[in-house]
Design an enzyme around this catalytic site. Structure first.
Site, mmCIF file in Angstrom:
data_model
loop_
_atom_site.group_PDB
_atom_site.id
_atom_site.type_symbol
_atom_site.label_atom_id
_atom_site.label_comp_id
_atom_site.label_asym_id
_atom_site.label_seq_id
_atom_site.Cartn_x
_atom_site.Cartn_y
_atom_site.Cartn_z
ATOM 1 N N ARG A 172 -20.798 -5.865 -47.210
ATOM 2 C CA ARG A 172 -19.748 -5.229 -46.403
ATOM 3 C C ARG A 172 -20.419 -4.224 -45.487
ATOM 4 N NH1 ARG A 172 -15.234 -4.292 -49.625
ATOM 5 N NH2 ARG A 172 -14.281 -3.130 -47.925
ATOM 6 N N SER A 231 0.845 -1.188 0.000
ATOM 7 C CA SER A 231 0.000 0.000 0.000
ATOM 8 C C SER A 231 0.882 1.239 0.000
ATOM 9 C CB SER A 231 -0.892 0.006 1.251
ATOM 10 O OG SER A 231 -1.447 1.284 1.478
#
Length: 437
Positions: free
Chosen positions: A315, A276
Protein backbone atom coordinates in the site's frame (compact mmCIF):
# COMPACT_ATOMS: atom_id res chain seq x y z
CA UNK A 1 -11.10 23.60 -3.43
CA UNK A 2 -11.79 25.63 -6.57
CA UNK A 3 -15.44 26.51 -6.96
CA UNK A 4 -17.64 26.20 -10.02
CA UNK A 5 -16.81 29.74 -11.18
CA UNK A 6 -13.04 29.24 -11.14
CA UNK A 7 -13.44 25.88 -12.86
CA UNK A 8 -16.10 26.97 -15.34
CA UNK A 9 -13.76 26.57 -18.32
CA UNK A 10 -12.10 23.41 -17.00
CA UNK A 11 -15.11 21.20 -16.43
CA UNK A 12 -18.48 20.41 -17.98
CA UNK A 13 -21.80 19.03 -16.88
CA UNK A 14 -21.01 15.96 -18.98
CA UNK A 15 -18.84 14.57 -16.16
CA UNK A 16 -18.56 17.05 -13.30
CA UNK A 17 -21.47 15.63 -11.29
CA UNK A 18 -19.78 12.24 -11.20
CA UNK A 19 -17.06 13.72 -8.99
CA UNK A 20 -19.26 15.95 -6.85
CA UNK A 21 -19.32 15.54 -3.07
CA UNK A 22 -22.72 13.88 -3.26
CA UNK A 23 -21.58 11.42 -5.94
CA UNK A 24 -18.40 10.61 -4.01
CA UNK A 25 -20.38 9.82 -0.87
CA UNK A 26 -22.92 7.85 -2.88
CA UNK A 27 -20.30 5.58 -4.40
CA UNK A 28 -18.33 5.08 -1.20
CA UNK A 29 -21.51 4.24 0.71
CA UNK A 30 -22.62 1.99 -2.13
CA UNK A 31 -19.51 -0.07 -1.47
CA UNK A 32 -20.25 -0.23 2.27
CA UNK A 33 -23.87 -1.26 1.67
CA UNK A 34 -22.86 -3.98 -0.80
CA UNK A 35 -20.15 -5.19 1.60
CA UNK A 36 -22.67 -5.52 4.45
CA UNK A 37 -24.97 -7.56 2.22
CA UNK A 38 -22.16 -9.76 0.89
CA UNK A 39 -20.72 -10.53 4.35
CA UNK A 40 -24.21 -11.22 5.69
CA UNK A 41 -24.88 -13.64 2.82
CA UNK A 42 -21.62 -15.41 3.66
CA UNK A 43 -22.61 -15.71 7.32
CA UNK A 44 -19.77 -13.47 8.53
CA UNK A 45 -22.08 -10.89 10.10
CA UNK A 46 -25.63 -11.31 11.44
CA UNK A 47 -28.16 -11.20 8.62
CA UNK A 48 -30.27 -8.67 10.54
CA UNK A 49 -27.35 -6.19 10.62
CA UNK A 50 -27.11 -5.79 6.82
CA UNK A 51 -30.39 -3.90 6.18
CA UNK A 52 -29.66 -1.58 9.11
CA UNK A 53 -26.25 -0.73 7.64
CA UNK A 54 -27.72 -0.36 4.15
CA UNK A 55 -30.33 2.10 5.43
CA UNK A 56 -27.59 4.23 6.98
CA UNK A 57 -25.74 4.37 3.62
CA UNK A 58 -27.71 7.42 2.53
CA UNK A 59 -25.32 10.19 1.40
CA UNK A 60 -27.79 12.86 2.51
CA UNK A 61 -27.06 11.90 6.12
CA UNK A 62 -23.43 13.05 6.01
CA UNK A 63 -21.63 16.41 6.16
CA UNK A 64 -19.18 16.53 3.26
CA UNK A 65 -17.30 19.56 4.60
CA UNK A 66 -16.74 17.95 8.00
CA UNK A 67 -15.61 14.70 6.38
CA UNK A 68 -13.17 16.55 4.14
CA UNK A 69 -11.61 18.32 7.11
CA UNK A 70 -11.34 15.08 9.08
CA UNK A 71 -9.79 13.27 6.10
CA UNK A 72 -6.71 15.49 6.32
CA UNK A 73 -6.00 14.14 9.79
CA UNK A 74 -6.01 10.50 8.62
CA UNK A 75 -4.77 10.86 5.01
CA UNK A 76 -7.87 9.05 3.79
CA UNK A 77 -11.53 9.94 3.44
CA UNK A 78 -12.58 6.41 4.36
CA UNK A 79 -11.68 6.67 8.05
CA UNK A 80 -13.98 9.60 8.93
CA UNK A 81 -16.73 8.26 6.67
CA UNK A 82 -16.67 4.80 8.28
CA UNK A 83 -16.69 6.45 11.69
CA UNK A 84 -19.70 8.57 10.73
CA UNK A 85 -21.44 5.54 9.18
CA UNK A 86 -20.82 3.50 12.32
CA UNK A 87 -22.33 6.26 14.45
CA UNK A 88 -25.35 6.45 12.12
CA UNK A 89 -25.87 2.68 12.39
CA UNK A 90 -25.43 2.77 16.16
CA UNK A 91 -28.25 5.28 16.47
CA UNK A 92 -30.47 2.65 14.88
CA UNK A 93 -28.96 -0.48 16.42
CA UNK A 94 -25.87 -0.54 18.65
CA UNK A 95 -25.13 -4.18 17.93
CA UNK A 96 -25.25 -3.72 14.15
CA UNK A 97 -22.72 -0.90 14.37
CA UNK A 98 -20.04 -3.46 15.18
CA UNK A 99 -20.34 -4.99 11.70
CA UNK A 100 -19.76 -1.89 9.58
CA UNK A 101 -16.84 -2.11 7.09
CA UNK A 102 -16.30 -5.80 7.93
CA UNK A 103 -13.01 -7.13 6.54
CA UNK A 104 -12.36 -4.14 4.25
CA UNK A 105 -9.69 -1.43 4.28
CA UNK A 106 -9.66 2.25 3.34
CA UNK A 107 -8.24 1.70 -0.13
CA UNK A 108 -10.93 -0.87 -0.95
CA UNK A 109 -13.56 1.82 -0.50
CA UNK A 110 -11.77 4.66 -2.27
CA UNK A 111 -10.48 2.70 -5.26
CA UNK A 112 -13.85 1.07 -5.83
CA UNK A 113 -15.60 4.44 -5.50
CA UNK A 114 -13.16 5.87 -8.05
CA UNK A 115 -13.91 3.00 -10.43
CA UNK A 116 -17.66 3.56 -9.99
CA UNK A 117 -17.21 7.28 -10.66
CA UNK A 118 -15.38 6.47 -13.90
CA UNK A 119 -18.23 4.11 -14.78
CA UNK A 120 -20.64 6.99 -14.40
CA UNK A 121 -18.54 9.72 -16.02
CA UNK A 122 -17.00 8.10 -19.09
CA UNK A 123 -19.87 6.41 -21.02
CA UNK A 124 -21.53 9.74 -21.94
CA UNK A 125 -18.13 11.16 -22.90
CA UNK A 126 -17.43 8.19 -25.15
CA UNK A 127 -20.85 8.58 -26.75
CA UNK A 128 -20.17 12.25 -27.56
CA UNK A 129 -16.75 11.36 -28.96
CA UNK A 130 -18.46 8.96 -31.38
CA UNK A 131 -20.81 11.79 -32.36
CA UNK A 132 -17.86 14.09 -33.03
CA UNK A 133 -16.25 11.50 -35.29
CA UNK A 134 -19.54 11.03 -37.15
CA UNK A 135 -19.97 14.79 -37.62
CA UNK A 136 -16.44 15.21 -38.96
CA UNK A 137 -16.88 12.18 -41.24
CA UNK A 138 -20.00 13.80 -42.71
CA UNK A 139 -18.12 17.06 -43.32
CA UNK A 140 -15.18 15.19 -44.87
CA UNK A 141 -17.53 13.41 -47.25
CA UNK A 142 -19.16 16.72 -48.19
CA UNK A 143 -15.80 18.36 -48.86
CA UNK A 144 -14.12 15.43 -50.58
CA UNK A 145 -13.11 17.61 -53.53
CA UNK A 146 -13.16 21.10 -51.99
CA UNK A 147 -9.69 22.52 -52.69
CA UNK A 148 -7.84 24.45 -50.03
CA UNK A 149 -4.35 25.70 -49.44
CA UNK A 150 -2.20 23.24 -47.56
CA UNK A 151 0.07 24.81 -44.97
CA UNK A 152 3.36 23.49 -43.62
CA UNK A 153 5.35 25.31 -40.94
CA UNK A 154 2.44 27.81 -40.99
CA UNK A 155 3.30 28.82 -44.58
CA UNK A 156 1.49 28.14 -47.88
CA UNK A 157 2.20 24.66 -49.25
CA UNK A 158 0.57 22.60 -52.00
CA UNK A 159 -3.24 22.36 -52.24
CA UNK A 160 -5.23 19.44 -50.89
CA UNK A 161 -8.86 18.52 -50.33
CA UNK A 162 -10.47 20.08 -47.28
CA UNK A 163 -12.06 16.68 -46.70
CA UNK A 164 -8.64 15.13 -46.11
CA UNK A 165 -7.92 17.57 -43.29
CA UNK A 166 -11.30 16.90 -41.64
CA UNK A 167 -11.09 13.14 -42.12
CA UNK A 168 -7.66 13.28 -40.50
CA UNK A 169 -9.21 14.91 -37.43
CA UNK A 170 -11.88 12.21 -37.30
CA UNK A 171 -9.36 9.40 -37.75
CA UNK A 172 -7.13 10.41 -34.86
CA UNK A 173 -10.04 11.15 -32.52
CA UNK A 174 -11.50 7.72 -33.33
CA UNK A 175 -8.13 6.03 -32.77
CA UNK A 176 -7.66 7.72 -29.40
CA UNK A 177 -11.26 6.97 -28.42
CA UNK A 178 -10.77 3.24 -29.09
CA UNK A 179 -7.76 3.24 -26.79
CA UNK A 180 -9.74 5.05 -24.10
CA UNK A 181 -12.64 2.60 -24.41
CA UNK A 182 -10.26 -0.32 -23.89
CA UNK A 183 -8.48 1.19 -20.90
CA UNK A 184 -11.81 2.25 -19.39
CA UNK A 185 -13.06 -1.33 -19.56
CA UNK A 186 -9.93 -2.48 -17.76
CA UNK A 187 -10.63 -0.09 -14.86
CA UNK A 188 -14.09 -1.51 -14.22
CA UNK A 189 -12.89 -3.99 -11.61
CA UNK A 190 -13.50 -4.33 -7.90
CA UNK A 191 -10.83 -3.38 -5.39
CA UNK A 192 -11.08 -5.64 -2.35
CA UNK A 193 -8.10 -6.95 -0.43
CA UNK A 194 -8.52 -6.03 3.21
CA UNK A 195 -5.63 -4.84 5.35
CA UNK A 196 -2.72 -5.77 3.07
CA UNK A 197 -4.32 -7.67 0.22
CA UNK A 198 -4.79 -11.14 1.72
CA UNK A 199 -8.42 -10.82 2.94
CA UNK A 200 -7.27 -12.85 5.96
CA UNK A 201 -10.06 -11.38 8.11
CA UNK A 202 -12.62 -13.25 5.99
CA UNK A 203 -10.98 -16.66 6.27
CA UNK A 204 -12.47 -19.32 4.01
CA UNK A 205 -15.40 -17.05 3.17
CA UNK A 206 -13.19 -14.58 1.24
CA UNK A 207 -14.02 -16.00 -2.21
CA UNK A 208 -17.74 -15.96 -1.56
CA UNK A 209 -17.71 -12.40 -0.26
CA UNK A 210 -15.64 -10.90 -3.07
CA UNK A 211 -17.68 -12.65 -5.77
CA UNK A 212 -20.91 -11.38 -4.21
CA UNK A 213 -19.49 -7.88 -3.73
CA UNK A 214 -18.36 -7.60 -7.35
CA UNK A 215 -21.74 -8.84 -8.58
CA UNK A 216 -23.65 -6.36 -6.43
CA UNK A 217 -21.53 -3.46 -7.69
CA UNK A 218 -21.68 -4.71 -11.30
CA UNK A 219 -17.89 -4.78 -11.55
CA UNK A 220 -15.52 -7.45 -12.80
CA UNK A 221 -13.57 -9.41 -10.21
CA UNK A 222 -9.80 -9.19 -10.82
CA UNK A 223 -7.44 -12.08 -10.13
CA UNK A 224 -6.15 -10.29 -7.02
CA UNK A 225 -6.29 -6.88 -5.33
CA UNK A 226 -4.38 -4.16 -7.18
CA UNK A 227 -3.46 -1.85 -4.31
CA UNK A 228 0.00 -1.04 -5.66
CA UNK A 229 -0.42 -2.24 -9.28
CA UNK A 230 -1.69 0.95 -10.90
CA UNK A 231 -1.13 0.42 -14.62
CA UNK A 232 -4.92 0.29 -15.16
CA UNK A 233 -5.25 3.81 -13.76
CA UNK A 234 -2.17 5.15 -15.53
CA UNK A 235 -3.26 3.70 -18.90
CA UNK A 236 -6.64 5.36 -18.58
CA UNK A 237 -4.96 8.66 -17.72
CA UNK A 238 -2.64 8.48 -20.73
CA UNK A 239 -5.47 7.55 -23.08
CA UNK A 240 -7.67 10.36 -21.75
CA UNK A 241 -4.85 12.80 -22.45
CA UNK A 242 -4.46 11.37 -25.97
CA UNK A 243 -8.15 11.99 -26.69
CA UNK A 244 -7.84 15.58 -25.49
CA UNK A 245 -4.78 16.01 -27.70
CA UNK A 246 -6.59 14.61 -30.74
CA UNK A 247 -9.50 16.98 -30.13
CA UNK A 248 -7.05 19.84 -29.70
CA UNK A 249 -5.46 19.16 -33.10
CA UNK A 250 -8.83 19.86 -34.71
CA UNK A 251 -9.40 22.84 -32.40
CA UNK A 252 -6.04 24.37 -33.32
CA UNK A 253 -6.70 24.05 -37.05
CA UNK A 254 -10.22 25.44 -36.75
CA UNK A 255 -9.10 28.42 -34.70
CA UNK A 256 -6.37 29.25 -37.23
CA UNK A 257 -8.80 28.87 -40.14
CA UNK A 258 -11.18 31.25 -38.34
CA UNK A 259 -8.67 34.10 -38.30
CA UNK A 260 -10.15 36.94 -40.29
CA UNK A 261 -7.08 37.02 -42.53
CA UNK A 262 -8.06 33.52 -43.70
CA UNK A 263 -11.82 33.42 -43.10
CA UNK A 264 -12.02 29.75 -44.10
CA UNK A 265 -13.99 28.30 -41.19
CA UNK A 266 -16.59 29.38 -38.63
CA UNK A 267 -17.77 27.82 -35.40
CA UNK A 268 -21.54 27.74 -34.88
CA UNK A 269 -23.00 31.02 -33.70
CA UNK A 270 -25.73 31.81 -31.22
CA UNK A 271 -26.80 34.40 -28.66
CA UNK A 272 -23.77 35.37 -26.59
CA UNK A 273 -21.51 32.78 -28.21
CA UNK A 274 -18.05 34.02 -29.08
CA UNK A 275 -18.69 37.58 -28.01
CA UNK A 276 -16.19 40.03 -26.57
CA UNK A 277 -16.66 42.21 -23.48
CA UNK A 278 -15.48 45.31 -25.39
CA UNK A 279 -15.45 44.54 -29.13
CA UNK A 280 -18.92 43.88 -30.57
CA UNK A 281 -17.55 42.87 -33.97
CA UNK A 282 -15.70 39.81 -32.68
CA UNK A 283 -16.70 36.18 -33.13
CA UNK A 284 -14.18 34.29 -31.07
CA UNK A 285 -13.48 30.55 -31.50
CA UNK A 286 -14.78 29.77 -28.01
CA UNK A 287 -15.21 26.03 -28.54
CA UNK A 288 -11.64 25.71 -29.77
CA UNK A 289 -10.49 27.78 -26.79
CA UNK A 290 -12.11 25.38 -24.32
CA UNK A 291 -10.54 22.37 -26.03
CA UNK A 292 -7.10 23.97 -26.16
CA UNK A 293 -7.41 24.94 -22.50
CA UNK A 294 -8.02 21.29 -21.62
CA UNK A 295 -5.10 20.26 -23.82
CA UNK A 296 -2.77 22.52 -21.87
CA UNK A 297 -3.69 20.72 -18.64
CA UNK A 298 -4.31 17.10 -19.60
CA UNK A 299 -0.71 15.96 -20.30
CA UNK A 300 0.52 17.16 -16.91
CA UNK A 301 -2.39 15.56 -15.09
CA UNK A 302 -1.73 12.27 -16.86
CA UNK A 303 1.99 12.59 -16.09
CA UNK A 304 1.22 12.95 -12.39
CA UNK A 305 -0.58 9.61 -12.42
CA UNK A 306 2.15 7.89 -14.41
CA UNK A 307 4.73 9.33 -12.01
CA UNK A 308 2.85 7.69 -9.14
CA UNK A 309 3.31 4.16 -10.56
CA UNK A 310 6.27 3.09 -8.39
CA UNK A 311 4.25 2.59 -5.22
CA UNK A 312 5.76 1.14 -2.06
CA UNK A 313 5.17 -2.48 -1.06
CA UNK A 314 1.50 -3.46 -0.62
CA UNK A 315 0.00 0.00 0.00
CA UNK A 316 1.50 3.31 -1.05
CA UNK A 317 2.36 6.50 0.79
CA UNK A 318 1.65 9.64 -1.22
CA UNK A 319 1.53 8.21 -4.75
CA UNK A 320 -1.83 6.52 -4.35
CA UNK A 321 -3.27 9.54 -2.55
CA UNK A 322 -2.29 11.74 -5.50
CA UNK A 323 -4.34 9.75 -8.01
CA UNK A 324 -7.99 10.35 -7.13
CA UNK A 325 -8.10 14.16 -7.30
CA UNK A 326 -5.80 14.16 -10.32
CA UNK A 327 -7.88 11.62 -12.21
CA UNK A 328 -11.06 13.55 -11.41
CA UNK A 329 -9.51 16.75 -12.81
CA UNK A 330 -8.32 14.89 -15.91
CA UNK A 331 -11.70 13.32 -16.64
CA UNK A 332 -13.38 16.69 -16.13
CA UNK A 333 -10.91 18.28 -18.57
CA UNK A 334 -11.63 15.47 -21.05
CA UNK A 335 -15.38 16.00 -20.67
CA UNK A 336 -14.99 19.77 -21.10
CA UNK A 337 -13.00 19.31 -24.32
CA UNK A 338 -15.42 16.69 -25.63
CA UNK A 339 -18.53 18.74 -24.93
CA UNK A 340 -16.97 21.84 -26.50
CA UNK A 341 -15.85 20.01 -29.64
CA UNK A 342 -19.21 18.29 -29.98
CA UNK A 343 -20.86 21.71 -30.17
CA UNK A 344 -18.26 22.89 -32.71
CA UNK A 345 -18.40 19.80 -34.93
CA UNK A 346 -22.20 19.86 -35.01
CA UNK A 347 -22.31 23.35 -36.51
CA UNK A 348 -18.93 23.90 -38.14
CA UNK A 349 -19.04 25.65 -41.52
CA UNK A 350 -16.46 26.37 -44.21
CA UNK A 351 -16.12 29.08 -46.87
CA UNK A 352 -14.93 27.52 -50.12
CA UNK A 353 -14.70 30.95 -51.80
CA UNK A 354 -12.34 32.18 -49.08
CA UNK A 355 -10.23 29.07 -49.53
CA UNK A 356 -10.00 29.69 -53.25
CA UNK A 357 -9.16 33.34 -52.67
CA UNK A 358 -6.34 32.37 -50.31
CA UNK A 359 -4.93 30.04 -52.95
CA UNK A 360 -5.28 32.74 -55.61
CA UNK A 361 -3.42 35.19 -53.35
CA UNK A 362 -0.26 33.12 -53.76
CA UNK A 363 -0.26 34.03 -57.46
CA UNK A 364 -0.06 30.31 -58.29
CA UNK A 365 3.29 29.95 -56.50
CA UNK A 366 1.88 26.89 -54.67
CA UNK A 367 1.83 25.13 -58.06
CA UNK A 368 5.62 25.32 -58.30
CA UNK A 369 6.17 21.77 -57.05
CA UNK A 370 3.79 20.32 -59.62
CA UNK A 371 5.30 22.42 -62.38
CA UNK A 372 8.76 21.13 -61.45
CA UNK A 373 7.69 17.50 -61.80
CA UNK A 374 5.80 18.11 -65.05
CA UNK A 375 8.85 19.75 -66.58
CA UNK A 376 11.24 17.20 -65.08
CA UNK A 377 9.53 14.45 -67.09
CA UNK A 378 10.67 16.28 -70.22
CA UNK A 379 14.01 17.85 -69.33
CA UNK A 380 15.23 16.34 -66.08
CA UNK A 381 14.70 17.59 -62.55
CA UNK A 382 17.77 19.81 -62.32
CA UNK A 383 16.92 21.88 -65.40
CA UNK A 384 13.23 21.97 -64.48
CA UNK A 385 14.06 23.19 -60.99
CA UNK A 386 16.14 26.02 -62.38
CA UNK A 387 13.34 27.15 -64.72
CA UNK A 388 10.80 27.09 -61.90
CA UNK A 389 13.08 29.05 -59.56
CA UNK A 390 13.61 31.70 -62.23
CA UNK A 391 9.85 31.94 -62.83
CA UNK A 392 9.20 32.29 -59.10
CA UNK A 393 11.75 35.08 -58.89
CA UNK A 394 10.19 36.93 -61.86
CA UNK A 395 6.67 36.62 -60.47
CA UNK A 396 7.81 37.85 -57.03
CA UNK A 397 9.54 40.83 -58.63
CA UNK A 398 6.63 41.78 -60.85
CA UNK A 399 3.83 40.78 -58.50
CA UNK A 400 2.31 38.67 -61.25
CA UNK A 401 1.31 35.03 -61.62
CA UNK A 402 3.92 32.31 -61.37
CA UNK A 403 2.29 30.43 -64.28
CA UNK A 404 2.51 33.53 -66.49
CA UNK A 405 6.14 34.01 -65.50
CA UNK A 406 6.83 30.37 -66.33
CA UNK A 407 5.25 30.88 -69.73
CA UNK A 408 4.05 27.30 -70.14
CA UNK A 409 1.89 24.52 -68.64
CA UNK A 410 -1.18 26.78 -68.32
CA UNK A 411 -3.56 23.92 -69.16
CA UNK A 412 -1.84 21.29 -67.02
CA UNK A 413 -1.59 23.52 -63.95
CA UNK A 414 -5.24 24.55 -64.26
CA UNK A 415 -6.42 20.93 -64.05
CA UNK A 416 -8.31 20.78 -60.71
CA UNK A 417 -8.30 16.98 -60.55
CA UNK A 418 -4.52 16.94 -60.88
CA UNK A 419 -4.26 19.86 -58.47
CA UNK A 420 -5.72 17.77 -55.63
CA UNK A 421 -3.67 14.70 -56.53
CA UNK A 422 -4.54 11.65 -54.43
CA UNK A 423 -6.18 13.78 -51.72
CA UNK A 424 -9.84 12.87 -52.48
CA UNK A 425 -8.95 9.18 -52.42
CA UNK A 426 -7.21 9.65 -49.08
CA UNK A 427 -10.56 10.98 -47.87
CA UNK A 428 -12.23 7.79 -49.12
CA UNK A 429 -9.61 5.60 -47.44
CA UNK A 430 -9.93 7.41 -44.10
CA UNK A 431 -13.72 7.25 -44.18
CA UNK A 432 -13.67 3.56 -45.11
CA UNK A 433 -11.34 2.91 -42.18
CA UNK A 434 -13.74 4.74 -39.84
CA UNK A 435 -16.67 2.73 -41.19
CA UNK A 436 -14.91 -0.58 -40.50
CA UNK A 437 -14.43 0.25 -36.80
Amino acid sequence: MAGRLVNALGSAALAAESFSDLATLRHMLRFEAALAQATADAGLIPRRAAPIIVKACDPALYDAAALAEAARRTATLTVPLVKALTEAVARRDAAAAGYVHWGATSQDVIDTAMVLQLGEALPPVLKELDAIVAAFAGLARKHRRTPMLGRTLLQPATPLALGQKIAGWASDIARATRRLEASFEETQVLQFGGASGSLSALGEKAERVMVSLAKRLKLDLPAAPWFAQRVRVAALAQDAALVVGALAKAARDISLMMQVELGEAAEPSGPGRGGSSTMPHKRNPVGAALVLSAAARAPMLAATIVAALPQEHERALGGWQAEWPTLAALVEALASATQAMHEVASGLSFDADAMQANMDATEAAVLAERATFLLAARMGKQKAGKLVEEALARSAESGGSFVEALGRLETELADEAALLGYSPRFVDRLLAELKRR
